[in-house]
Design a protein around this motif. Structure first.
Motif, PDB file in Angstrom:
ATOM      1  N   ASN A  20      50.911  75.580  39.665  1.00 50.15           N
ATOM      2  CA  ASN A  20      50.427  76.186  38.422  1.00 50.15           C
ATOM      3  C   ASN A  20      48.911  76.126  38.318  1.00 50.15           C
ATOM      4  N   ASN A  21      48.249  75.959  39.457  1.00 53.15           N
ATOM      5  CA  ASN A  21      46.792  75.849  39.473  1.00 53.15           C
ATOM      6  C   ASN A  21      46.205  77.022  40.261  1.00 53.15           C
ATOM      7  N   PRO A  22      45.742  78.075  39.589  1.00 58.23           N
ATOM      8  CA  PRO A  22      45.288  79.267  40.308  1.00 58.23           C
ATOM      9  C   PRO A  22      44.092  79.011  41.214  1.00 58.23           C
ATOM     10  N   GLY A  23      43.222  78.076  40.840  1.00 59.90           N
ATOM     11  CA  GLY A  23      42.079  77.773  41.683  1.00 59.90           C
ATOM     12  C   GLY A  23      42.502  77.195  43.018  1.00 59.90           C
ATOM     13  N   GLU A  27      56.204  74.126  32.099  1.00 61.37           N
ATOM     14  CA  GLU A  27      55.368  75.134  32.759  1.00 61.37           C
ATOM     15  C   GLU A  27      56.052  75.767  33.966  1.00 61.37           C
ATOM     16  N   ASP A  86      58.163  78.200  34.197  1.00 60.29           N
ATOM     17  CA  ASP A  86      58.146  79.672  34.172  1.00 60.29           C
ATOM     18  C   ASP A  86      56.768  80.208  34.555  1.00 60.29           C
ATOM     19  N   ALA A  87      55.717  79.612  34.001  1.00 60.68           N
ATOM     20  CA  ALA A  87      54.358  80.086  34.285  1.00 60.68           C
ATOM     21  C   ALA A  87      53.998  79.881  35.760  1.00 60.68           C
ATOM     22  N   ILE A  96      55.798  82.483  37.971  1.00 58.01           N
ATOM     23  CA  ILE A  96      55.157  83.807  37.876  1.00 58.01           C
ATOM     24  C   ILE A  96      53.830  83.808  38.619  1.00 58.01           C
ATOM     25  N   LEU A  97      53.059  82.743  38.451  1.00 48.64           N
ATOM     26  CA  LEU A  97      51.760  82.660  39.124  1.00 48.64           C
ATOM     27  C   LEU A  97      51.930  82.667  40.642  1.00 48.64           C
ATOM     28  N   ARG A 107      54.424  83.910  42.369  1.00 52.91           N
ATOM     29  CA  ARG A 107      54.839  85.249  42.805  1.00 52.91           C
ATOM     30  C   ARG A 107      53.634  86.184  42.896  1.00 52.91           C
ATOM     31  N   HIS A 108      52.770  86.147  41.895  1.00 54.69           N
ATOM     32  CA  HIS A 108      51.571  86.994  41.942  1.00 54.69           C
ATOM     33  C   HIS A 108      50.650  86.566  43.081  1.00 54.69           C
ATOM     34  N   ALA A 109      50.513  85.257  43.295  1.00 51.52           N
ATOM     35  CA  ALA A 109      49.643  84.772  44.372  1.00 51.52           C
ATOM     36  C   ALA A 109      50.167  85.232  45.727  1.00 51.52           C
ATOM     37  N   TYR A 139      49.426  89.170  45.814  1.00 51.78           N
ATOM     38  CA  TYR A 139      48.080  89.742  45.715  1.00 51.78           C
ATOM     39  C   TYR A 139      46.982  88.901  46.357  1.00 51.78           C
ATOM     40  N   MET A 140      47.205  87.616  46.582  1.00 50.89           N
ATOM     41  CA  MET A 140      46.153  86.834  47.260  1.00 50.89           C
ATOM     42  C   MET A 140      46.772  85.902  48.287  1.00 50.89           C
TER      43      MET A 140
END
Lengths: 294, 92
Positions: free
Chosen positions: A13-16, A41, A43-44, A47-48, A50-52, A55-56
């Motif tokens: 859950n840490n985008p950085g 957290e 769920d968040a 989702i994060l 999956r996006h990571a 896309y990155m």
């Protein structure tokens, strides 16, 4: 065979942290949906991640996702996120027997069918971290063709045993040996437990060197500071590479002359020695696209 | 304690964005307020990402309060998705 010397846990859950995954030097990163994420957290983080993945996604690095255990309400949604995002590996925590593996595989295949994924490229690694899991090691390792490796989780295990965790690791020697034997018997990868004493890099070096000596393919890590040391421990030395190259040259010459056995520096070169040399050369590097080969 | 329906996702840590969803303050339209450390450079892109998510996840007319700490676009969309799904699950 793509190297898998180091597998670095990263909080999901840490985008950085997720964005830095590519630059930390690990052969593989593990985006963690389990212990590193608070219950509120989940769920968040899902989702994060999956996006990571979409896309990155780190390039040139294997990407695993540790999902939540099968006795939680989260794991099926976790699996769906992994399938949609497209990780290389799923790390299944708290694996304690072959039925657990088969239930997970059924969930994975159901998610793949639901999302139209047909290539079945995601490999599952079992995280074995209980006394029951250790006792069932070979049954787990051989439970399903999509199981590509096992990882020892010594913190939960030693807590269950009532053992005191030490830098020397005497208390996990039996567990390490069981995991390694099971993996070799089943033909899958064996990954050693993380070293828990984050700042003691000298003891880490000894611990990683011992795991490599035992025969593990790599070692998990809970700190980016451990990666250089772990990669070094699981990389062959120049002397080993030179020896392996000479063994292979002698073996090829002997084969060309129709001989089954040859010698090098007074040592008999037969099939076990050739296999050891091949393994050393394979550890030097491997093609990225072949990451899924066992 | 306010009784306004509110959902939050994300944090104020570096590289993240905290999204708060609440009922719209103007009837018949979404409203967006953004505070960002890179507002001058990326403000329009942040707002576009937020609007994309609002289009994708229809939750009625809402107000979005976004406090950005340098999040990438995929992080903004992930936090928006989490916040909007949490908002959807709240009782009216």
């Amino acid at each position: 065979m793509k190297r898998c010397r180091s597998m670095l846990f990263m909080p999901g859950n840490n985008p950085g942290m997720l964005a830095s995954a590519q630059s930390l030097g690990a052969d593989c990163v593990i985006f963690d949906m389990e212990d590193a994420v608070a219950q509120t957290e989940k769920d968040a983080a899902r989702i994060l991640i999956r996006h990571a993945l979409t896309y990155m996604r780190p390039q040139g690095v294997g990407v695993a996702v540790r999902i939540n255990a099968l006795d939680t309400a989260f794991w099926k949604e976790d699996i769906a996120a992994v399938v949609r995002g497209g990780a290389d590996f799923v790390l299944a925590p708290k694996t304690n027997g072959p039925d657990y593996v088969r239930e997970l595989m059924a969930g994975l295949e159901a998610a793949e069918a639901e999302h139209g994924v047909k290539d079945a490229r995601i490999v599952v690694f079992a995280l074995v971290e209980s006394a029951l899991g250790i006792e069932n090691a070979f049954a787990i390792a051989s439970a399903h063709k999509r199981l590509g490796g096992m990882l020892l989780g010594a913190e939960d295990l030693t807590a269950e045993l009532g053992a005191r965790r030490s830098a020397g690791g005497d208390e996990i020697f039996h567990a390490r040996s069981r995991i390694l034997m099971a993996c070799r018997a089943a033909g899958i990868r064996a990954i050693d437990t993380p070293f828990p004493f984050v700042t003691d890099l000298e003891a880490l070096a000894a611990d990683a060197a011992f795991a490599a000596q035992l025969g593990f393919d790599g070692k998990a890590a809970i700190s980016p500071h451990h990666i250089v040391t772990i990669n070094a421990a699981f990389s062959p030395s120049p002397e080993q590479i030179n020896w392996a190259g000479r063994v292979m040259a002698v073996a090829r010459r002997a084969a060309g002359e129709g001989k089954g056995v040859a010698s090098l520096d007074g040592m008999m070169i037969d099939l076990p020695v050739i296999k050891r040399a091949e393994r050393i050369l394979a550890m030097c590097d491997g093609p990225v696209e072949d990451f899924h080969a066992n | 304690m306010s009784g306004i329906k509110t959902a939050i996702a994300g944090t104020l840590e570096s590289n993240d964005i905290m999204i708060t969803v609440s009922p719209s303050r103007q009837e018949g339209k979404n409203t967006i307020a953004v505070e960002s450390i890179v507002m001058r450079q990326f403000g329009p892109a942040i707002i576009a990402a937020i609007e994309d998510s609002l289009t994708q996840f229809e939750v009625g007319f809402v107000h979005i309060d976004a406090r950005d700490r340098g999040a990438l676009e995929c992080t903004i969309k992930a936090r928006m998705e989490a916040a909007l799904l949490r908002y959807k699950e709240l009782p009216s």
